[in-house]
Design a protein around this motif. Structure first.
Motif, mmCIF file in Angstrom:
data_model
loop_
_atom_site.group_PDB
_atom_site.id
_atom_site.type_symbol
_atom_site.label_atom_id
_atom_site.label_comp_id
_atom_site.label_asym_id
_atom_site.label_seq_id
_atom_site.Cartn_x
_atom_site.Cartn_y
_atom_site.Cartn_z
ATOM 1 N N ARG A 573 0.855 -1.177 0.000
ATOM 2 C CA ARG A 573 0.000 0.000 0.000
ATOM 3 C C ARG A 573 0.898 1.236 0.000
ATOM 4 O O ARG A 573 1.887 1.295 0.736
ATOM 5 C CB ARG A 573 -0.912 0.000 1.228
ATOM 6 C CG ARG A 573 -1.891 -1.176 1.261
ATOM 7 C CD ARG A 573 -2.840 -1.078 2.448
ATOM 8 N NE ARG A 573 -3.803 -2.182 2.439
ATOM 9 C CZ ARG A 573 -4.839 -2.296 3.274
ATOM 10 N NH1 ARG A 573 -5.042 -1.360 4.186
ATOM 11 N NH2 ARG A 573 -5.662 -3.325 3.196
ATOM 12 N N GLU A 574 0.532 2.233 -0.793
ATOM 13 C CA GLU A 574 1.422 3.387 -0.984
ATOM 14 C C GLU A 574 0.598 4.670 -1.118
ATOM 15 O O GLU A 574 -0.597 4.634 -1.403
ATOM 16 C CB GLU A 574 2.248 3.217 -2.262
ATOM 17 C CG GLU A 574 3.082 1.962 -2.330
ATOM 18 C CD GLU A 574 3.309 1.519 -3.764
ATOM 19 O OE1 GLU A 574 4.174 0.647 -3.972
ATOM 20 O OE2 GLU A 574 2.605 2.037 -4.669
ATOM 21 N N SER A 575 1.280 5.788 -0.929
ATOM 22 C CA SER A 575 0.705 7.098 -1.219
ATOM 23 C C SER A 575 1.843 8.043 -1.569
ATOM 24 O O SER A 575 2.997 7.817 -1.182
ATOM 25 C CB SER A 575 -0.088 7.636 -0.028
ATOM 26 O OG SER A 575 -0.893 8.744 -0.406
ATOM 27 N N ILE A 576 1.521 9.077 -2.303
ATOM 28 C CA ILE A 576 2.530 10.063 -2.692
ATOM 29 C C ILE A 576 2.642 11.125 -1.605
ATOM 30 O O ILE A 576 1.629 11.668 -1.149
ATOM 31 C CB ILE A 576 2.174 10.713 -4.044
ATOM 32 C CG1 ILE A 576 2.254 9.667 -5.169
ATOM 33 C CG2 ILE A 576 3.102 11.877 -4.350
ATOM 34 C CD1 ILE A 576 1.862 10.206 -6.522
ATOM 35 N N VAL A 577 3.855 11.416 -1.190
ATOM 36 C CA VAL A 577 4.121 12.476 -0.215
ATOM 37 C C VAL A 577 4.581 13.713 -0.973
ATOM 38 O O VAL A 577 5.468 13.632 -1.839
ATOM 39 C CB VAL A 577 5.194 12.032 0.798
ATOM 40 C CG1 VAL A 577 5.550 13.180 1.737
ATOM 41 C CG2 VAL A 577 4.709 10.825 1.583
ATOM 42 N N THR A 578 3.963 14.847 -0.653
ATOM 43 C CA THR A 578 4.265 16.096 -1.356
ATOM 44 C C THR A 578 4.795 17.141 -0.371
ATOM 45 O O THR A 578 4.686 16.986 0.852
ATOM 46 C CB THR A 578 3.012 16.634 -2.064
ATOM 47 O OG1 THR A 578 1.943 16.744 -1.117
ATOM 48 C CG2 THR A 578 2.579 15.710 -3.178
ATOM 49 N N SER A 579 5.341 18.213 -0.900
ATOM 50 C CA SER A 579 5.881 19.285 -0.060
ATOM 51 C C SER A 579 4.739 20.010 0.651
ATOM 52 O O SER A 579 3.622 20.082 0.141
ATOM 53 C CB SER A 579 6.704 20.255 -0.890
ATOM 54 O OG SER A 579 5.891 20.847 -1.896
ATOM 55 N N PRO A 580 5.001 20.569 1.835
ATOM 56 C CA PRO A 580 3.902 21.099 2.659
ATOM 57 C C PRO A 580 3.220 22.339 2.110
ATOM 58 O O PRO A 580 2.048 22.556 2.403
ATOM 59 C CB PRO A 580 4.589 21.394 4.000
ATOM 60 C CG PRO A 580 6.034 21.519 3.688
ATOM 61 C CD PRO A 580 6.288 20.612 2.529
ATOM 62 N N VAL A 581 3.889 23.158 1.338
ATOM 63 C CA VAL A 581 3.280 24.407 0.870
ATOM 64 C C VAL A 581 2.787 24.286 -0.568
ATOM 65 O O VAL A 581 1.614 24.533 -0.861
ATOM 66 C CB VAL A 581 4.284 25.577 0.992
ATOM 67 C CG1 VAL A 581 3.675 26.864 0.424
ATOM 68 C CG2 VAL A 581 4.689 25.783 2.446
ATOM 69 N N ASP A 582 3.669 23.873 -1.485
ATOM 70 C CA ASP A 582 3.345 23.862 -2.902
ATOM 71 C C ASP A 582 2.864 22.512 -3.413
ATOM 72 O O ASP A 582 2.499 22.394 -4.588
ATOM 73 C CB ASP A 582 4.562 24.295 -3.714
ATOM 74 C CG ASP A 582 4.963 25.730 -3.411
ATOM 75 O OD1 ASP A 582 4.062 26.545 -3.168
ATOM 76 O OD2 ASP A 582 6.177 26.024 -3.382
ATOM 77 N N ALA A 583 2.867 21.493 -2.573
ATOM 78 C CA ALA A 583 2.408 20.152 -2.949
ATOM 79 C C ALA A 583 3.162 19.617 -4.163
ATOM 80 O O ALA A 583 2.576 19.096 -5.114
ATOM 81 C CB ALA A 583 0.897 20.147 -3.211
ATOM 82 N N ILE A 584 4.489 19.729 -4.133
ATOM 83 C CA ILE A 584 5.341 19.147 -5.173
ATOM 84 C C ILE A 584 5.693 17.734 -4.756
ATOM 85 O O ILE A 584 6.110 17.499 -3.624
ATOM 86 C CB ILE A 584 6.618 19.992 -5.350
ATOM 87 C CG1 ILE A 584 6.253 21.410 -5.809
ATOM 88 C CG2 ILE A 584 7.569 19.339 -6.332
ATOM 89 C CD1 ILE A 584 7.417 22.366 -5.814
ATOM 90 N N PRO A 585 5.512 16.728 -5.624
ATOM 91 C CA PRO A 585 5.805 15.344 -5.231
ATOM 92 C C PRO A 585 7.252 15.180 -4.770
ATOM 93 O O PRO A 585 8.181 15.678 -5.417
ATOM 94 C CB PRO A 585 5.532 14.556 -6.519
ATOM 95 C CG PRO A 585 4.602 15.403 -7.303
ATOM 96 C CD PRO A 585 4.974 16.818 -7.000
ATOM 97 N N GLN A 586 7.430 14.470 -3.648
ATOM 98 C CA GLN A 586 8.760 14.263 -3.085
ATOM 99 C C GLN A 586 9.170 12.798 -3.062
ATOM 100 O O GLN A 586 10.283 12.460 -3.401
ATOM 101 C CB GLN A 586 8.836 14.849 -1.674
ATOM 102 C CG GLN A 586 8.750 16.378 -1.650
ATOM 103 C CD GLN A 586 8.948 16.937 -0.265
ATOM 104 O OE1 GLN A 586 8.483 16.388 0.732
ATOM 105 N NE2 GLN A 586 9.652 18.061 -0.178
ATOM 106 N N TYR A 587 8.269 11.923 -2.616
ATOM 107 C CA TYR A 587 8.609 10.494 -2.621
ATOM 108 C C TYR A 587 7.340 9.666 -2.457
ATOM 109 O O TYR A 587 6.264 10.194 -2.154
ATOM 110 C CB TYR A 587 9.641 10.145 -1.545
ATOM 111 C CG TYR A 587 9.139 10.128 -0.117
ATOM 112 C CD1 TYR A 587 8.838 8.931 0.535
ATOM 113 C CD2 TYR A 587 9.019 11.316 0.615
ATOM 114 C CE1 TYR A 587 8.417 8.918 1.855
ATOM 115 C CE2 TYR A 587 8.609 11.303 1.934
ATOM 116 C CZ TYR A 587 8.298 10.101 2.554
ATOM 117 O OH TYR A 587 7.886 10.085 3.862
#
Length: 853
Positions: A573-587
């Motif tokens: 099971r997975e989900s995409i983690v994004t940056s806190p302000v701009d929601a840029i994919p990180q991992y």
């Protein structure tokens, strides 16, 4: 990482979706398939946990409502013998406690757990086992707590538990202990939920969903969770201090021995008034989601609405003395807190005008949720008007502790939370059932509840101004109160009929999975896209607050798997983690699957707290061991799986890592939030000692005859703390050199053991320094604060011990190295915080008395 520059862009500037292999869907469904049979109890998916949360909260709402009916039947006529005074006190205390602690806060947290993954475009919350643990702890603790009323052991000191009434001298039984330990444990569950919500909202939004594009409900839940972080620790501290007074004779609230009963009120209401807005803000967020869909128009002034949410959360922490106007505090304080009480009405008014303007700008749909929204606006506005009245000090002195305050409280809480919650249930039910609930039953339920609420509580304004005090089990005849109490009791029966109709509608028509893709309101937010147990089939880039309105074809694209993460890149099971302000994919974060470790942890911790009520120390310790074992099993099997694959293509040519360390990882963020909770509690403890010093006067604090510890003890403690922190940082540098597989991690383990010894030595030096002066926790309020601080630090020493041994075990098992180091990062961060906290304790209990002595 921004959208791939080599891909063609659509008209809205977002990447055009690309087709994906057709065989990804079966694998995705297999990974997210729920367990069958009894193993379903181990499921942690937010859809199931959220619905269970909501159902349990509604159960406690029903139980508390029955207790409320008993109160009204008791007061319907003067001198009623229905409930003896002791029983009435238990019923009254349990009614308020269950409504606030077991229904209101859990209900809004449950809505967050249920709705936020869909709203944010996430597969699940970032720590689904934490959500599941919070639920099981809430369920087990709540049911055991409520069951106490059937055995005569329920708390009877009021839901506010003011000492000295609840001190051992006046409440010698275990009734008060049941409240102090039971509610303290249940609040821990609420804090666990808040950590999950904050990290989930800030780190798991769909790519492109910047903070400016985030749904208003997510903003409301973020502010609410932040308020829990800073509002709940003081009341947990208060319950701990009062339990220490009852169990070990630490006189925190005994004025004759250097304590002060008003200290309880300051700690309790620092939580208690923000609690009102902790309940209201999520409800307001739901209204801000429902009104645009029901009116068919975008929310007017969304930026101002978000600013109002933030302002309400901030101002609410400056209102706690609003409940203490009659306690004899200085006139300057009265003026300040009265002004703050007036000011908090401004952001609430901004939201009300935004909703009215949105309704006026569109064409309203006259549906059941619309009725609940309008009922909320009417009742909550009336509650706000009486709130402005009691914010005026002269009027508050007249109305204080009368039924006028009871009326105001219920207008605010029922109008501000229950009506939006029931409206939200009707509004979002189609996302689970595929169809609306019954319009006919829904409208009957609304009108019965609306009329019953006003008939119940409006007469209380009159009876309160006529002199009926709150918290009494009867009243004499001839005061002119009979008519108003009969009307209030009749209204309570009508309200109960409305709730019964709502429950009947749910029982008859709430069937999960009857249909799919239902969006009867034409809403524009992401949770109305097609979803399954894993949430969205694929995660799109988001370019606005209402993506379904701006991109009508988006639901079909999502369901066809034409966006990000349409399958599983690691087999988990997975989900995409994004940056806190701009929601840029990180991992890509690997999420845990079903299991029972969190259930055992919840059972064990609940057993520990509840058995302590009955002074069953050995069984309580066994419960503690079970809870700790469950947590360690949970962490070992479900966290820090390491880089299963280095990087993975998640769709549309976007390649992301499948592991992150340091401040990028969600675990680091969760611990930062937990540290804020912990630090708030510790600062409240230090502040309690300073408050007692202020109350008793600088000249008499510390009390005469108490010598300060020799300077060598705090200096030794400070040196030990600094060296232990330095060794942990050295261990971090050494870990960087450890290759994959953990070979050579013995140096890291040795550094942690040495740091542990220094931390223990620092605690021992600090504690022995105080002990050697002859001061004891039972001597007076200052001694109680000193040794409460020592116990607090000792608990953190124990946590550091467990964390260090856990990290060493991971290292020896080859699960800790220079790449796979999330576990160590968390241990290091908490260790450094413990060092900082110990240093603050030295300044408070060693340096400050020397400066003022």
């Amino acid at each position: 990482m921004a959208p791939d520059a080599n891909r063609p862009l659509a008209d809205d500037g977002l990447p055009n979706p690309l087709p994906r292999p057709a065989n990804e869907l079966p694998r995705l469904e297999q990974v997210w398939r729920r367990p069958r049979g009894w193993r379903f109890l181990g499921e942690i998916n937010n859809n199931y946990i959220g619905l269970a949360y909501i159902a349990t909260a509604l159960l406690f709402f029903l139980l508390a409502g029955i207790l409320g009916l008993l109160i009204r039947f008791q007061l319907v006529v003067p001198g009623n013998p229905l409930l003896p005074p002791g029983t009435y006190n238990q019923v009254f205390t349990m009614h308020g406690t269950v409504m606030l602690f077991l229904f209101a806060v859990p209900a809004v947290e449950a809505m967050g757990v249920t709705l936020l993954p869909g709203l944010l475009g996430a597969r699940d919350m970032p720590f689904p086992r934490l959500s599941a643990y919070a639920y099981w702890a809430y369920l087990i603790g709540g049911l055991c707590f409520f069951a106490s009323i059937f055995f005569g052991t329920a708390p009877d000191g009021g839901w506010f538990m003011y000492p000295p009434l609840t001190s051992l001298a006046y409440s010698p039984g275990i009734n008060a202990d049941m409240w102090l330990l039971g509610i303290g444990f249940i609040e821990i569950s609420a804090i666990a939920g808040a950590i999950e919500l904050i990290v989930g909202i800030l780190r798991t939004r769909a790519p492109g969903m910047t903070l400016a594009r985030m749904p208003i409900f997510a903003w409301a839940m973020l502010v609410m969770a932040g308020m829990i972080v800073f509002g709940f620790p003081p009341v947990i501290l208060a319950t701990t201090l009062l339990e220490l007074e009852r169990a070990f004779d630490f006189p925190f609230f005994i004025a004759a021995r250097g304590g002060d009963p008003l200290l309880w009120q300051h700690l309790f209401w620092f939580f208690g008034h923000p609690e009102v807005y902790i309940i209201f803000l999520p409800a307001a967020g739901m209204v801000s989601m429902m009104v645009p869909a029901l009116a068919g128009a975008p929310l007017v002034a969304p930026g101002l609405v978000v600013a109002a949410l933030l302002a309400t959360g901030f101002l609410s922490f400056g209102l706690w003395v609003h409940h203490m106007f009659a306690t004899g505090i200085p006139a300057l304080s009265l003026g300040y807190f009265s002004a703050a009480s007036f000011a908090v009405a401004i952001p609430s008014g901004i939201q009300v005008f935004a909703w009215i303007a949105t309704i006026a700008s569109g064409k309203i749909k006259w549906e059941v949720p619309t009725l609940y929204v309008l009922g909320f606006l009417f009742i909550f506005t009336l509650g706000g008007l009486t709130g402005v009245m009691v914010a005026a000090v002269p009027f508050d002195w007249q109305a204080h502790d009368s039924y006028f305050i009871v009326a105001h409280l219920h207008y605010v809480l029922i109008g501000g939370m229950v009506f939006p919650l029931l409206g939200a249930f009707y509004y979002w039910a189609p996302t689970f059932t595929g169809a609306k609930l019954s319009d006919r039953l829904g409208k009957w339920g609304f009108w019965l509840l609306f009329l019953g609420t006003n008939l119940t509580f409006f007469p209380m304004h009159v009876s309160g101004l006529m002199g009926l005090p709150r918290r009494v089990y009867t009243y004499p005849a001839g005061m002119g109160l009979e008519l108003w109490n009969v009307l209030s009791t009749a209204g309570a029966v009508v309200s109960a009929a409305g709730v019964a109709v709502f429950l009947l509608d749910v029982a008859l028509n709430f069937r999960i999975g009857r249909g799919r893709n239902a969006n009867p309101w034409g809403a524009g937010t992401l949770e109305w896209a097609p979803t399954e147990v894993y949430g969205l089939r694929s995660i799109p880039w988001i370019g606005s607050r209402e993506p379904l309105w701006d991109r009508p074809g988006l639901p079909r694209e999502i369901e066809a798997g034409r966006h990000l993460l349409p399958g599983t890149v690691t087999g988990n099971r997975e989900s995409i983690v994004t940056s806190p302000v701009d929601a840029i994919p990180q991992y890509v974060a690997i999420l845990p699957g079903p299991g029972f470790a969190h259930v055992l942890a919840a059972v064990g911790t609940a057993a520990f707290f509840l058995l302590l009520v009955f002074k069953a120390i050995l069984p309580a310790m066994l419960g503690f061991a079970l809870g700790l074992g469950g947590i360690l099993w949970w962490l070992w099997t479900a966290t820090d799986k390491g880089p299963v694959v280095e990087r993975a293509e998640v769709g549309g040519g976007l390649v992301l890592p499948v592991y992150a360390t340091g401040s990028t990882s969600t675990a680091w963020w969760a611990l930062v939030v937990l540290i804020l909770v912990d630090a708030t509690g510790f600062l409240a403890l230090c502040g309690s000692d300073l408050y007692l010093w202020l109350i008793h006067g600088a000249a008499g604090w510390p009390p005469e005859g108490f010598a300060l510890p020799e300077a060598r003890w705090p200096l030794l403690a400070a040196g030990g703390l600094v060296l232990s922190g330095a060794l942990v940082l050295l261990a971090s540098r050494l870990l960087d050199r450890v290759p994959r597989g953990g070979a050579g991690s013995w140096a890291v383990s040795l550094a942690l053991l040495l740091a542990l010894a220094l931390t223990a030595g620092a605690w021992a030096a600090d504690t022995w320094g105080h002990w050697s002066t002859g001061i004891r926790g039972t001597t007076n309020g200052h001694g109680a604060a000193v040794f409460a601080s020592a116990a607090w630090q000792g608990f953190h020493l124990f946590v550091v011990l467990v964390m260090a041994l856990y990290a060493i075990a991971r290292a020896l098992a080859g699960k800790l190295d220079g790449v796979r180091r999330v576990t160590f990062d968390v241990v290091m961060l908490f260790w450094l915080y413990t060092v900082a906290q110990g240093s603050v304790g030295l300044l408070t209990f060693h340096l400050f008395p020397r400066l003022v002595g």
